[in-house]
Design an enzyme around this catalytic site. Sequence first.
Site, PDB file in Angstrom:
ATOM      1  N   GLU A 253       0.802  -1.231   0.000  1.00 43.23           N
ATOM      2  CA  GLU A 253       0.000   0.000   0.000  1.00 43.23           C
ATOM      3  C   GLU A 253       0.832   1.277   0.000  1.00 43.23           C
ATOM      4  O   GLU A 253       0.284   2.369  -0.182  1.00 43.23           O
ATOM      5  CB  GLU A 253      -0.930   0.010   1.222  1.00 43.23           C
TER       6      GLU A 253
ATOM      7  N   GLU B 214       8.221 -21.268   7.639  1.00 43.49           N
ATOM      8  CA  GLU B 214       8.605 -20.369   8.722  1.00 43.49           C
ATOM      9  C   GLU B 214       9.796 -20.883   9.537  1.00 43.49           C
ATOM     10  O   GLU B 214      10.471 -20.113  10.211  1.00 43.49           O
ATOM     11  CB  GLU B 214       7.420 -20.065   9.629  1.00 43.49           C
TER      12      GLU B 214
END
Length: 305
Positions: A83, A114
């Site tokens: 964004e 992860e």
Amino acid sequence: MPQVAPPTERRNPRTAAIDTLESGDVLRLLLDEDARAVEAARAATGPLARAVDAAHLRLSRGGRVHYFGAGASGRLAVLDATEITPTFGVARELFTAHFAGGAAALTDSSIDQEDAEPLGAADARDLGEGDVAVGITASGSTRYVAGALRAARAAGALTVLVTCNPDAPLRDLAEIVVAADTGPEALTGSTRLKAGTATKVILNAFSTALMIKAGRTYGNLMVGLVATNAKLAERAVTVLAEASGAGADACRAALAAADGNIPEALVRLLTGCPPEQARAALEAHPGVRAAVAALSRPSHPGHAG
């Protein structure tokens, strides 16, 4: 000695009977826990401010911000980084989010990387001393993040850890630790809930404060937004009108003359200077306010007074 579970993995006594409640009460409990998460993020303002100031110094010298995360934490980092360009008009590479497992893992949670510490180190291999590495892990123990922070620190980059565990095992890998103590989740271990809320709040605040310090706003107006559709094109006109007090037609004309560049159009509207002076002032003094101040000095050739 048994390993102590992080706060986010413990059972929450306030929601132990949540499955016996009516929908309204379920929602109230969930939202009450989210409110606690926001307060936990607010309590971390001190270290977050230090992270903003330290990162601003790196960015002002040409550095970039790199987020590293997995799971819900990593997805929120991708959202924040994505964004920045449409909101503030900066280069796309200024904020980069590195997600454990890459793009495919973003929408497929079965691709779980992860624990891949070497992968984190590989994703951080191009960082230098001018950059900022932000590791994001609710538990504070994600090995992918550990690999990234360790490699970034070795390269001389600023290292920041964003976590919801005040006793995060990875805290020694970061120069600055931003810990929002959100406590146990409404659903035990579901860190997309409270921890996710706190993480989003912290990342929003971090990136927005950085862009404000970089002069990418004028007051609380998004003068750097990129008008990629009709709605945003009208918002650009509204921003210019709010900031300058000029009418919509004058704002559209200034925007057209500036090839859609809102800061340049605004500097012209506020000072009355020609396009080339507005452009030069912005290049020499990043941010509309700084450029206008420079042009308004009596000694400046563009001063109209």
